[in-house]
Motif scaffolding. Sequence first.
Motif: not given
Length: 208
Positions: A100-110
């Motif tokens: 979940t951390r990876a998916s949240v980080k990807a969303w914040i970056k995108a």
Amino acid sequence: METIDVGGARRVPWNKGKLSGQKLPLKLREIWAIRIRLQHAGSTRDLAMVNLAIESKLRACDLTRLRVSDVCHASHVAARATVMQQKTQRLVRFEITEQTRASVKAWIKASALASDDYLFPSRIYGSPHMSTRRYARLVHRRIRSIALGDSTYGTNTMRRTKASMLYRRTKNLRAVQLLPRHSTLESTVRYLGIEVDDALEMAEQTDV
């Protein structure tokens, strides 16, 4: 169900024709089916939201009002987060797994979100964050995408899923009670949708 007469105009209740009551939790294979579809579709926001909704067990009103700073420390998504619930005014703490951390980080970056930004901003002008109605539509759309009847699933499905999985695995009601921070065992029983007598018997067996 009757229509409501407001100022001479007849309004149809939002839940007319819909089943109300306790919504079913998702099973592990269903969670993965949704995740795989979202990954293949490149839906970064929805993947982050689904993952975080399941792990946080937050109500829709709390989930949609999360800010980046609630789950991030500097540029890193935290392994644990604490937020104030609007309904109960209680602090609730939850873990955020690596996936979940990876998916949240990807969303914040995108989406180039800053620390003070809402984690799930609205795409409608004048609305700062995603509405609970919009979130509900998102959940129902993802439920339908894996061929489940969305009349028996909803936003409460996301809240109940992780607790239900823990209960099925351990049968430990006391442990489950701590996840959504229920004040009584009876609240947890209603939350899980099990019989009170069975719950009390299991609680006695799992007390130490």
